[in-house]
Design an enzyme around this catalytic site. Structure first.
Site, PDB file in Angstrom:
ATOM      1  N   CYS A   1      32.928 -50.229 -52.855  1.00 14.91           N
ATOM      2  CA  CYS A   1      33.447 -49.982 -54.196  1.00 14.91           C
ATOM      3  C   CYS A   1      33.248 -51.158 -55.130  1.00 14.91           C
ATOM      4  O   CYS A   1      33.470 -51.048 -56.330  1.00 14.91           O
ATOM      5  CB  CYS A   1      34.941 -49.668 -54.128  1.00 14.91           C
ATOM      6  SG  CYS A   1      35.842 -51.050 -53.422  1.00 14.91           S
TER       7      CYS A   1
ATOM      8  N   CYS B 298      39.562 -50.587 -47.643  1.00 13.63           N
ATOM      9  CA  CYS B 298      40.414 -51.570 -48.331  1.00 13.63           C
ATOM     10  C   CYS B 298      41.091 -52.477 -47.299  1.00 13.63           C
ATOM     11  O   CYS B 298      41.264 -53.675 -47.529  1.00 13.63           O
ATOM     12  CB  CYS B 298      41.467 -50.865 -49.177  1.00 13.63           C
ATOM     13  SG  CYS B 298      40.863 -49.414 -50.069  1.00 13.63           S
TER      14      CYS B 298
END
Ligand code: FES
Ligand SMILES: [Zn+2]
Lengths: 224, 137
Positions: free
Chosen positions: B37, B107
């Protein structure tokens, strides 16, 4: 080669509808290139593809099947949905790249989450440093904007210059992607694998640059 | 996307946000990015040279809520641990603690990468070989 489920003739162009007998196909495994009747490659003539998309949209439109059997109505709905997804994905160069690479069995973006060792996931450290520093600057600017302080002209100018530099880095990545995809389009299996590996790396790098260019614009837009 | 209560808590009250002196011998800095991302995270630790215990940890993350929560949690977890113990922290532990959905797993990977990078930096500064086992106190 695929055959019409109704008349058994070989399908030409889009695999969503038979050019010969007009039957809408009900095959959910058709990929986006097949849906638009386009060879699987990176380089496409977008204008020509758009015309084909519109032609097929009209051809498959559910309104045309209002009086048809429930099954045919269902097929036209499904085919229209697939056609729209296909066009939305293939019209944009970056999503087309990601889609084709995935179609070829490569792990792209989200898909290599959790896999891969830390070292090979990381971009060059100077890029990371720069990305991080710029984020810090952007944050400071946003903070002072929130406090209602007038933006420091020098800071804004500095950021704008950095933004331009990152834009040209983004452009360089896009140029490199275009070069690699051309190699893939014309290359044999081995050249294709090499080009694909490089494209995946370039796409990773591109996400950092893309975020920053977006954030710089947003922040500077608010400062103006 | 709905975040779990724990993510929201860390997001609203991030623990240990900040910066440690990068040039200090006792400080290890890990700067990492998520290619999925484009988010970036910096995690720093200050290690007691005698005991090899991490006495302080700070982070700064430019990324999504899950990345902020993961790094906030990571700093809490490494504090008070020895270098060797901190190396044992896995992204899957973070996923479990924060109840992260599959699309947010990367993440937590980012936070694990950051811990390892910070420890690696500290080891390099202090001439500790990667393979040397740390004696238990
Ligand atoms: S979405 Fe990428 S770090 Fe969370
Ligand atoms: Zn037919």
């Amino acid at each position: 080669m695929n055959h019409c489920t109704s008349c058994q003739k070989a399908l030409e162009g889009s695999w969503l509808v038979c050019a010969d007998c007009g039957a809408v196909q009900s095959d959910s495994t058709i990929d986006f290139f097949q849906a638009l009747g386009h060879e699987r490659r990176f380089g496409i003539d977008t204008a020509a593809l758009e015309r084909e998309f519109h032609r097929l949209s009209r051809r498959l439109h559910p309104d045309r099947f209002a009086r048809a059997s429930a099954e045919e109505q269902q097929n036209s709905l499904a085919a229209t949905a697939l056609l729209n997804d296909a066009w939305r994905t293939l019209r944009d160069p970056v999503s087309r790249l990601e889609y084709l690479l995935k179609l070829e069995g490569h792990a792209v973006g989200e898909e290599h989450a959790g896999k891969g060792k830390s070292a090979e996931r990381q971009p060059p450290s100077d890029l990371l440093e720069e990305v991080f520093e710029l984020n810090v600057q952007l944050e400071e600017l946003r903070m002072s904007q929130k406090m209602g302080e007038a933006a420091d002209g020098a800071v804004v100018k500095d950021l704008a210059a950095t933004g331009v530099r990152f834009e040209s880095m983004l452009q360089a990545v896009d140029d490199a992607l275009a070069a690699e995809s051309a190699k893939w389009d014309t290359g044999a299996a081995e050249a294709r694998t090499e080009a694909a590996t490089r494209m995946i790396q370039l796409l990773d790098r591109r996400r950092y640059l893309q975020n920053l260019v977006r954030d710089v614009h947003e922040t500077l837009g608010a400062a103006a | 996307m709905a975040y779990s209560d724990k993510v929201v808590d860390h997001y609203n009250n991030p623990r240990n946000v900040g910066t440690l002196d990068k040039s200090s011998e006792e400080v290890g800095t890990g700067l990492v990015g998520a290619p999925e991302c484009g988010d970036v995270m910096r995690l720093q630790i200050r290690v007691n040279p005698e005991t090899q215990v991490i006495e302080e940890a700070k982070f700064k993350t430019f990324g999504c809520g899950s990345a902020i929560a993961s790094s906030s949690l990571a700093t809490e977890w490494v504090k008070g641990k020895t270098i060797a113990e901190a190396m044992e922290i896995k992204n899957t532990d973070i996923v479990k603690e924060l109840a992260l959905p599959p699309v947010k797993i990367h993440c937590s990977v980012l936070a694990e990468d950051a811990i390892r990078a910070a420890i690696g930096d500290w080891k390099k500064k202090n001439g500790v070989a990667e393979t040397v086992a740390v004696a238990a106190n």
